[in-house]
Scaffold this active site. Sequence first.
Site, short mmCIF file in Angstrom:
data_model
loop_
_atom_site.label_atom_id
_atom_site.label_comp_id
_atom_site.label_asym_id
_atom_site.label_seq_id
_atom_site.Cartn_x
_atom_site.Cartn_y
_atom_site.Cartn_z
N VAL A 1 -10.79 3.38 -3.55
CA VAL A 1 -10.44 2.87 -4.89
C VAL A 1 -11.45 1.79 -5.25
CG1 VAL A 1 -8.69 1.76 -6.32
CG2 VAL A 1 -7.99 3.39 -4.55
N HIS A 20 -7.22 -5.61 2.11
CA HIS A 20 -6.07 -5.10 2.87
C HIS A 20 -5.53 -6.24 3.73
CE1 HIS A 20 -6.78 -0.63 2.36
NE2 HIS A 20 -8.01 -1.07 2.11
N HIS A 41 -10.39 -4.77 -3.30
CA HIS A 41 -9.08 -5.14 -2.78
C HIS A 41 -9.19 -5.58 -1.34
CE1 HIS A 41 -9.77 -0.79 -2.45
NE2 HIS A 41 -9.15 -0.86 -1.28
N ASP A 101 0.84 -1.20 0.00
CA ASP A 101 0.00 0.00 0.00
C ASP A 101 0.88 1.25 0.00
OD1 ASP A 101 -3.18 0.57 1.06
OD2 ASP A 101 -1.74 2.21 1.22
N ASN A 117 -12.93 -2.87 2.51
CA ASN A 117 -13.82 -1.72 2.65
C ASN A 117 -14.80 -1.72 1.47
OD1 ASN A 117 -12.43 -0.80 4.94
ND2 ASN A 117 -10.92 0.25 3.68
P1 DGP Z 1 -9.55 1.80 0.36
O1 DGP Z 1 -9.70 3.01 1.22
O2 DGP Z 1 -10.00 0.53 1.08
O3 DGP Z 1 -10.21 1.96 -0.99
O4 DGP Z 1 -8.00 1.62 0.14
C1 DGP Z 1 -7.31 2.11 -0.95
C2 DGP Z 1 -5.85 1.97 -0.63
O5 DGP Z 1 -5.13 2.06 -1.85
C3 DGP Z 1 -5.28 3.04 0.29
O6 DGP Z 1 -4.81 2.42 1.49
C4 DGP Z 1 -4.12 3.66 -0.48
C5 DGP Z 1 -3.89 2.68 -1.59
N1 DGP Z 1 -3.51 3.27 -2.86
C6 DGP Z 1 -4.18 4.21 -3.56
N2 DGP Z 1 -3.56 4.49 -4.71
C7 DGP Z 1 -2.46 3.69 -4.74
C8 DGP Z 1 -1.41 3.51 -5.69
O7 DGP Z 1 -1.35 4.14 -6.76
N3 DGP Z 1 -0.44 2.60 -5.37
C9 DGP Z 1 -0.48 1.88 -4.22
N4 DGP Z 1 0.51 1.01 -4.00
N5 DGP Z 1 -1.46 2.02 -3.32
C10 DGP Z 1 -2.44 2.91 -3.57
#
Ligand code: DGP
Length: 113
Positions: free
Chosen positions: A95, A101, A99, A31, A86
Amino acid sequence: MNSDCIFCKIASGEIPAELVYQNEEFVAFRDLNPQAPVHVLLIPRNHYPTVTDMEDPAVIGRAIQAAGEVAKKLNIDNDGFRLVINCRDNGGQTVYHMHVHILGGRFMTWPPG
Ligand code: DGP
């Protein structure tokens, strides 16, 4: 693939990420904004906006199984870890590519914020 989706682009290699695991169906990467010493996101290569769009329970089952493989690979399986999905606004989803976590490397408190 959804051409507007950042996680589809990570799965295809178009956007870089630190991959820690992949198989034919899933990709796992660190993340960008880690909330624990180990914070990895596991995504299906196929685009599902939210977990409730995953109509085949077998895919959900394999995602959880793959998350367990990631935990083993990163050596957080014995001490324990947390899996979080989430879903939509109230669930804190930002996003919209489903996904999981995978959080570990420290004691997790409850309830979450
Ligand atoms: P959520 O809030 O559950 O939708 O989590 C989205 C997660 O995605 C957040 O913890 C940050 C991560 N994230 C967002 N954009 C990127 C990215 O471009 N690269 C990576 N590695 N993580 C990302």
